[in-house]
Design a protein around this motif. Sequence first.
Motif, PDB file in Angstrom:
ATOM      1  N   LYS A  38      40.553  32.193  44.785  1.00  0.00           N
ATOM      2  CA  LYS A  38      39.677  32.231  43.611  1.00  0.00           C
ATOM      3  C   LYS A  38      38.208  32.078  43.992  1.00  0.00           C
ATOM      4  O   LYS A  38      37.319  32.598  43.309  1.00  0.00           O
ATOM      5  N   LEU A  39      37.946  31.394  45.094  1.00  0.00           N
ATOM      6  CA  LEU A  39      36.562  31.208  45.527  1.00  0.00           C
ATOM      7  C   LEU A  39      35.967  32.479  46.127  1.00  0.00           C
ATOM      8  O   LEU A  39      34.781  32.527  46.428  1.00  0.00           O
ATOM      9  N   THR A  47      35.542  26.014  39.803  1.00  0.00           N
ATOM     10  CA  THR A  47      34.748  27.213  40.084  1.00  0.00           C
ATOM     11  C   THR A  47      33.737  27.491  38.972  1.00  0.00           C
ATOM     12  O   THR A  47      33.209  28.602  38.876  1.00  0.00           O
ATOM     13  N   LEU A  95      30.450  25.433  41.644  1.00  0.00           N
ATOM     14  CA  LEU A  95      30.931  26.503  42.513  1.00  0.00           C
ATOM     15  C   LEU A  95      30.419  26.393  43.941  1.00  0.00           C
ATOM     16  O   LEU A  95      31.194  26.428  44.899  1.00  0.00           O
ATOM     17  N   LYS A 154      32.709  25.641  47.206  1.00  0.00           N
ATOM     18  CA  LYS A 154      32.797  26.657  48.262  1.00  0.00           C
ATOM     19  C   LYS A 154      32.518  26.053  49.631  1.00  0.00           C
ATOM     20  O   LYS A 154      33.216  26.329  50.608  1.00  0.00           O
TER      21      LYS A 154
END
Length: 220
Positions: free
Chosen positions: A36-37, A203, A208, A212
């Motif tokens: 998803k990142l 996220t 985010l 990450k």
Amino acid sequence: MSGITLKQTSEDPNCASIMLCEGQHDYEFIGRLISKLGFSSYNLVDKIPKDKDKVISRVINYGQLSYIPVIIEGGRSKLDGNVRLLISRLRSINGSFLRVIILRDADSNDPDEAFNVLKSSIDNFINDPNRFPLHKPSITCNKGSNVGQFASYNCMLKYENGNVVLKFIIVVPSLESFLSKYSYINNKDNLNKAIDGALNDLTSVSMLNSVKRLFDPCFS
């Protein structure tokens, strides 16, 4: 014990060489989070558990593989024990710079204390002359950083002929407790929904970049 792999391109030689986690839920969570990142070069692939020793030998001999092995250890005690065994096995590296990610529960509200206990056990292991009669590695660790309910600590292991960075990601107090905020109640369907909810928050725009940096398999 079981193992699953995250496939990676060979274009990025600075990614993790191997990942260890406590259980299947941890694997499901980190695999879906990495996807998803936006780390698009990573795809889930099954790995036969009996291949663990072979995989570790390949990591030692060749460094970066075409995939990242994710070893599911079956509990915190087994994970901690196998971190020490991995440190012992990695003494054979020759001219390599390897990266290892360990995802672990704190089982308390104090990640520093949980990490310090684990670090102390590693220090005792390294300083045991029966384990390292010659050329024991040195280890230095940073003070760590926090992102929400996750804490990260990087340790540099310097062996006679190579270096290894261990990146510990500690969940406070545990992944199951974290997911319970998203209505997780210990079944497969509910787990998927809880992970989806958690990933949406992790996220979000406000988190985010920090998330990450924390979970990027290609860390410095």
